[in-house]
Design a protein around this motif. Structure first.
Motif, PDB file in Angstrom:
ATOM      1  N   LEU A 210       0.835  -1.188   0.000  1.00  0.00           N
ATOM      2  CA  LEU A 210       0.000   0.000   0.000  1.00  0.00           C
ATOM      3  C   LEU A 210       0.880   1.251   0.000  1.00  0.00           C
ATOM      4  CD1 LEU A 210      -2.905   1.042   0.038  1.00  0.00           C
ATOM      5  CD2 LEU A 210      -2.786   1.061   2.541  1.00  0.00           C
ATOM      6  N   THR A 211       1.107   1.763  -1.179  1.00  0.00           N
ATOM      7  CA  THR A 211       1.894   2.989  -1.329  1.00  0.00           C
ATOM      8  C   THR A 211       0.984   4.211  -1.191  1.00  0.00           C
ATOM      9  OG1 THR A 211       1.565   3.006  -3.722  1.00  0.00           O
ATOM     10  CG2 THR A 211       3.475   1.774  -2.873  1.00  0.00           C
ATOM     11  N   PRO A 212       1.540   5.384  -0.972  1.00  0.00           N
ATOM     12  CA  PRO A 212       0.708   6.599  -0.899  1.00  0.00           C
ATOM     13  C   PRO A 212      -0.088   6.835  -2.180  1.00  0.00           C
ATOM     14  CG  PRO A 212       2.874   7.031   0.018  1.00  0.00           C
ATOM     15  CD  PRO A 212       2.939   5.661  -0.573  1.00  0.00           C
ATOM     16  N   GLU A 213       0.498   6.485  -3.323  1.00  0.00           N
ATOM     17  CA  GLU A 213      -0.228   6.671  -4.580  1.00  0.00           C
ATOM     18  C   GLU A 213      -1.449   5.772  -4.652  1.00  0.00           C
ATOM     19  OE1 GLU A 213       2.958   6.097  -4.299  1.00  0.00           O
ATOM     20  OE2 GLU A 213       3.875   8.016  -4.884  1.00  0.00           O
ATOM     21  N   LEU A 214      -1.270   4.470  -4.303  1.00  0.00           N
ATOM     22  CA  LEU A 214      -2.403   3.549  -4.313  1.00  0.00           C
ATOM     23  C   LEU A 214      -3.459   3.961  -3.292  1.00  0.00           C
ATOM     24  CD1 LEU A 214      -0.644   0.061  -4.647  1.00  0.00           C
ATOM     25  CD2 LEU A 214      -2.062   1.208  -6.351  1.00  0.00           C
ATOM     26  N   GLU A 215      -2.999   4.386  -2.116  1.00  0.00           N
ATOM     27  CA  GLU A 215      -3.944   4.802  -1.076  1.00  0.00           C
ATOM     28  C   GLU A 215      -4.759   6.007  -1.533  1.00  0.00           C
ATOM     29  OE1 GLU A 215      -3.942   5.707   3.729  1.00  0.00           O
ATOM     30  OE2 GLU A 215      -2.059   5.572   2.603  1.00  0.00           O
ATOM     31  N   ALA A 216      -4.107   6.939  -2.225  1.00  0.00           N
ATOM     32  CA  ALA A 216      -4.820   8.111  -2.723  1.00  0.00           C
ATOM     33  C   ALA A 216      -5.817   7.734  -3.806  1.00  0.00           C
ATOM     34  CB  ALA A 216      -3.813   9.133  -3.261  1.00  0.00           C
ATOM     35  N   ALA A 217      -5.429   6.802  -4.680  1.00  0.00           N
ATOM     36  CA  ALA A 217      -6.339   6.373  -5.746  1.00  0.00           C
ATOM     37  C   ALA A 217      -7.559   5.660  -5.165  1.00  0.00           C
ATOM     38  CB  ALA A 217      -5.593   5.455  -6.718  1.00  0.00           C
ATOM     39  N   LEU A 218      -7.319   4.791  -4.168  1.00  0.00           N
ATOM     40  CA  LEU A 218      -8.438   4.092  -3.540  1.00  0.00           C
ATOM     41  C   LEU A 218      -9.344   5.061  -2.791  1.00  0.00           C
ATOM     42  CD1 LEU A 218      -6.598   0.911  -2.183  1.00  0.00           C
ATOM     43  CD2 LEU A 218      -8.181   1.031  -4.116  1.00  0.00           C
ATOM     44  N   GLU A 219      -8.738   6.032  -2.130  1.00  0.00           N
ATOM     45  CA  GLU A 219      -9.542   7.007  -1.395  1.00  0.00           C
ATOM     46  C   GLU A 219     -10.368   7.860  -2.346  1.00  0.00           C
ATOM     47  OE1 GLU A 219     -11.300   8.775   1.727  1.00  0.00           O
ATOM     48  OE2 GLU A 219      -9.939   7.054   1.772  1.00  0.00           O
ATOM     49  N   ALA A 220      -9.809   8.199  -3.508  1.00  0.00           N
ATOM     50  CA  ALA A 220     -10.563   8.983  -4.488  1.00  0.00           C
ATOM     51  C   ALA A 220     -11.750   8.183  -5.018  1.00  0.00           C
ATOM     52  CB  ALA A 220      -9.638   9.388  -5.637  1.00  0.00           C
ATOM     53  N   GLU A 221     -11.522   6.884  -5.265  1.00  0.00           N
ATOM     54  CA  GLU A 221     -12.619   6.036  -5.743  1.00  0.00           C
ATOM     55  C   GLU A 221     -13.688   5.891  -4.669  1.00  0.00           C
ATOM     56  OE1 GLU A 221     -13.312   1.617  -7.801  1.00  0.00           O
ATOM     57  OE2 GLU A 221     -11.297   2.257  -7.145  1.00  0.00           O
ATOM     58  N   ARG A 222     -13.244   5.740  -3.405  1.00  0.00           N
ATOM     59  CA  ARG A 222     -14.203   5.610  -2.309  1.00  0.00           C
ATOM     60  C   ARG A 222     -15.004   6.907  -2.138  1.00  0.00           C
ATOM     61  NH1 ARG A 222     -10.841   4.607   1.345  1.00  0.00           N
ATOM     62  NH2 ARG A 222     -10.991   2.327   1.428  1.00  0.00           N
ATOM     63  N   THR A 223     -14.342   8.035  -2.257  1.00  0.00           N
ATOM     64  CA  THR A 223     -15.031   9.322  -2.120  1.00  0.00           C
ATOM     65  C   THR A 223     -16.078   9.516  -3.219  1.00  0.00           C
ATOM     66  OG1 THR A 223     -13.056  10.301  -1.100  1.00  0.00           O
ATOM     67  CG2 THR A 223     -14.705  11.815  -2.007  1.00  0.00           C
ATOM     68  N   ALA A 224     -15.707   9.142  -4.442  1.00  0.00           N
ATOM     69  CA  ALA A 224     -16.658   9.267  -5.549  1.00  0.00           C
ATOM     70  C   ALA A 224     -17.889   8.383  -5.313  1.00  0.00           C
ATOM     71  CB  ALA A 224     -15.976   8.895  -6.859  1.00  0.00           C
ATOM     72  N   LEU A 225     -17.658   7.177  -4.836  1.00  0.00           N
ATOM     73  CA  LEU A 225     -18.787   6.279  -4.563  1.00  0.00           C
ATOM     74  C   LEU A 225     -19.639   6.806  -3.416  1.00  0.00           C
ATOM     75  CD1 LEU A 225     -17.018   2.800  -4.919  1.00  0.00           C
ATOM     76  CD2 LEU A 225     -18.723   3.769  -6.456  1.00  0.00           C
ATOM     77  N   ASN A 226     -19.002   7.333  -2.371  1.00  0.00           N
ATOM     78  CA  ASN A 226     -19.766   7.880  -1.239  1.00  0.00           C
ATOM     79  C   ASN A 226     -20.586   9.097  -1.660  1.00  0.00           C
ATOM     80  OD1 ASN A 226     -19.058   6.062   0.802  1.00  0.00           O
ATOM     81  ND2 ASN A 226     -17.110   7.095   1.166  1.00  0.00           N
ATOM     82  N   ASN A 227     -20.012   9.929  -2.515  1.00  0.00           N
ATOM     83  CA  ASN A 227     -20.768  11.091  -2.993  1.00  0.00           C
ATOM     84  C   ASN A 227     -21.980  10.659  -3.814  1.00  0.00           C
ATOM     85  OD1 ASN A 227     -18.946  12.841  -1.793  1.00  0.00           O
ATOM     86  ND2 ASN A 227     -17.696  13.064  -3.640  1.00  0.00           N
ATOM     87  N   GLU A 228     -21.769   9.655  -4.667  1.00  0.00           N
ATOM     88  CA  GLU A 228     -22.898   9.142  -5.457  1.00  0.00           C
ATOM     89  C   GLU A 228     -23.948   8.522  -4.546  1.00  0.00           C
ATOM     90  OE1 GLU A 228     -23.741   6.188  -9.288  1.00  0.00           O
ATOM     91  OE2 GLU A 228     -21.715   6.381  -8.438  1.00  0.00           O
ATOM     92  N   TYR A 229     -23.475   7.820  -3.500  1.00  0.00           N
ATOM     93  CA  TYR A 229     -24.401   7.211  -2.551  1.00  0.00           C
ATOM     94  C   TYR A 229     -25.211   8.278  -1.817  1.00  0.00           C
ATOM     95  CZ  TYR A 229     -26.135   4.439   1.370  1.00  0.00           C
ATOM     96  OH  TYR A 229     -26.933   3.838   2.291  1.00  0.00           O
TER      97      TYR A 229
END
Length: 556
Positions: A210-229
């Protein structure tokens, strides 16, 4: 002379012919009679019966008004009623009629059905303004429509109440469909995506990747899904507010009034005022609901579509697995294996496997497929999901493989018989023309024996589709409205538990808390299971007949 004629007739074999014909005729009549019984008792359940209202006067007690559908009638000894504590003159009365009324209103009366003595019913009538309300909970409601309300305020009463109710019901059902679409499709897709992101993140953490880049990408995807939710949740809350706006008030036979929110209502109708055409339309609407909707009310109401889907999908997966394995085993035993003691022993073992009780296969599937194989798959490929099992629990895949093991002996025996019937001259002719043994096998022997393979598959489908005992251990459940095929990746969820028509019959018939309400659904579901098995078999028979006609010229 007559004795000699009788002996000659017996020696001719005619008695055995007549006995066999009689046995077949009896079997056909019994089968047809069983199917007719199931059809009559199952399909009649969907007909909108008239609702009676009558005075029920028990001798020595005050009379009361009773309302409901006459479910059944039977003659019982008067002594039996007297033994139950009813004031019956058993000395002057031998038999009396009792009726089972579906009175509904379980939330008011505590039970849907009530036994009454037919002779004590007086002033029986069928008022046209009696309303029947099918609810999502608490079963049917019987009474008189008093008014229709919006946000607690009365908007229609008297003669205007029924048209207003019909209009409000159309609106409520349309909103209900929108809610179901949001919850099952859109929000379900987002929840699946959030779970996928969580598992990816945990997998990276377990592998120290889990690199900072991967963590940021996963967090961005999670944020987008939460906003849609969040957007869908706001829309869903608005739909629920609209959904809960309308209600009705109905009066039951004893004078009590009950307010029912239309969000809890499936349909409302007035059976006593319906014409024959109206009842026919209602009948087919209920029949379509039965085969296309989800169950409700502890499986005693609604439909059985998830069970139909689960049964058919399981049989199809089982067929895809059992056919190649059964055919390969039969080809090896007949075409390649040295015919000796070992081969004969294997054939005896295969034949004996066909007689092993099905529950034994269920225990084997539970121990080998789920605990051993499924647990190993989870450890190797899904460690991030542990301790929650993915394949280490019952599901569609393990149920299909268990039934494939159960039915593979049938396919092996049938295919071997088909291979045996292929003339030796065809094999020798093919080899003489320069074809190899494998070419002879793939281009001549297997195509010509394909009708026998299909016969084995037909027998396998007939047995597997009706099995229940092993499935109870390897994946079938009482209620699984989510289908194994949906729009969420990976689209086919073989690890998911499922419903099955055979288990549904067992559950409704023997585990239901409301026996009288469940009984007609047992017959209807049994008829549906027979129809599904027949449809699967007819499809396989049509393919087999096509193959038989195709290769008939080669056999001749």
């Amino acid at each position: 002379m007559k004795q000699n004629t009788f002996k000659a007739w017996c020696k001719s074999g005619s008695p055995w012919i007549w006995m066999n014909a009689g046995a077949v005729s009896i079997a056909v009549v019994m089968t047809l009679g069983l199917l007719i019984l199931i059809a009559v008792r199952g399909l009649s359940h969907f007909w909108p019966a008239d609702v009676i209202e009558a005075q029920y006067r028990i001798p020595g007690q005050e009379s009361l008004i009773i309302m409901g559908e006459v479910n059944s009638r039977e003659e019982v000894p008067a002594a039996r009623l007297a033994g139950a504590g009813l004031p019956v003159d058993a000395e002057n009365e031998s038999f009396m009629e009792r009726q089972l009324l579906k009175v509904g209103n379980r939330d008011l009366y505590g039970a849907d059905f009530r036994w009454v003595v037919g002779e004590w019913l007086e002033n029986i009538r069928t008022p046209e303004d009696i309303i029947v309300i099918e609810r999502r909970e608490w079963g049917n409601f019987y009474g008189y429509l008093t008014d229709v309300r919006q946000n607690g305020e009365v908007v229609a009463t008297g003669a205007d109440a029924w048209p207003a109710l019909e209009q409000a019901m159309d609106r409520a059902l349309a909103i209900y469909d929108d809610i179901q679409q949001l919850e099952k499709s859109d929000i379900g897709r987002i929840n699946s995506g959030l779970e996928r992101v969580r598992l990816q993140e945990r997998g990276y953490e377990m592998r120290n990747e889990l690199t900072p880049e991967l963590e940021a990408a996963l967090e961005a995807e999670r944020t987008a899904l939460n906003n849609e939710y969040a957007e869908l949740e706001q829309h869903l809350m608005g739909l629920y507010q609209e959904f809960n706006r309308d209600s009705l008030t109905a009066r039951v036979s004893d004078g009590r009034e009950k307010e029912i929110n239309l969000s809890k209502v499936v349909r409302a109708f007035q059976p006593n005022s319906m014409t024959t055409l109206d009842k026919i339309g209602h009948y087919f609407a209920k029949l379509w609901e039965f085969v296309s909707d989800e169950p409700r009310e502890a499986n005693t109401e609604g439909g059985v579509f998830p069970a139909i889907f689960g049964t058919v999908l399981m049989v199809l997966i089982m067929s895809v697995v059992v056919t190649p394995f059964g055919v390969l085993a039969a080809v090896y035993l007949r075409e390649y294996a040295k015919q000796g003691v070992v081969t004969r022993t294997i054939r005896i073992a295969v034949n004996n496997l066909a007689g092993v009780p099905s529950i034994v296969y269920g225990v084997f599937g539970l121990g080998f497929f789920i605990y051993f194989l499924g647990g190993s798959i989870d450890s190797l490929f899904f460690p991030e999901a542990l301790p929650t099992p993915t394949f280490g629990t019952g599901g569609m895949l393990w149920a299909s493989l268990t039934l494939a093991l159960l039915t593979v002996p049938v396919v092996i025996v049938s295919t071997e018989e088909g291979l045996t019937r292929i003339p030796r001259s065809l094999r020798e002719g093919s080899l003489a023309l320069g074809a190899t043994k494998s070419e002879t096998l793939w281009k001549i022997i297997l195509p010509m024996s394909s009708p026998a393979m299909m016969t084995g598959l037909i027998l396998a489908v007939a047995r597997a589709a009706g099995e229940v005992a092993p499935l109870m251990l390897v994946g079938v459940v009482k209620l699984a409205p989510s289908l194994a095929v949906n729009g969420n990746y990976p689209y086919l969820h073989l690890d998911q538990k499922f419903m099955h028509l055979g288990f549904h019959i067992y559950d409704v018939g023997f585990q239901s808390p409301n026996v009288e309400a469940a009984r007609p659904l047992v017959y209807a579901t049994a008829l549906l299971l027979v129809a599904v098995i027949a449809l699967l078999n007819f499809s396989a028979v049509a393919i087999r007949n096509h193959l038989r006609e195709k290769y008939k010229a080669l056999e001749n």
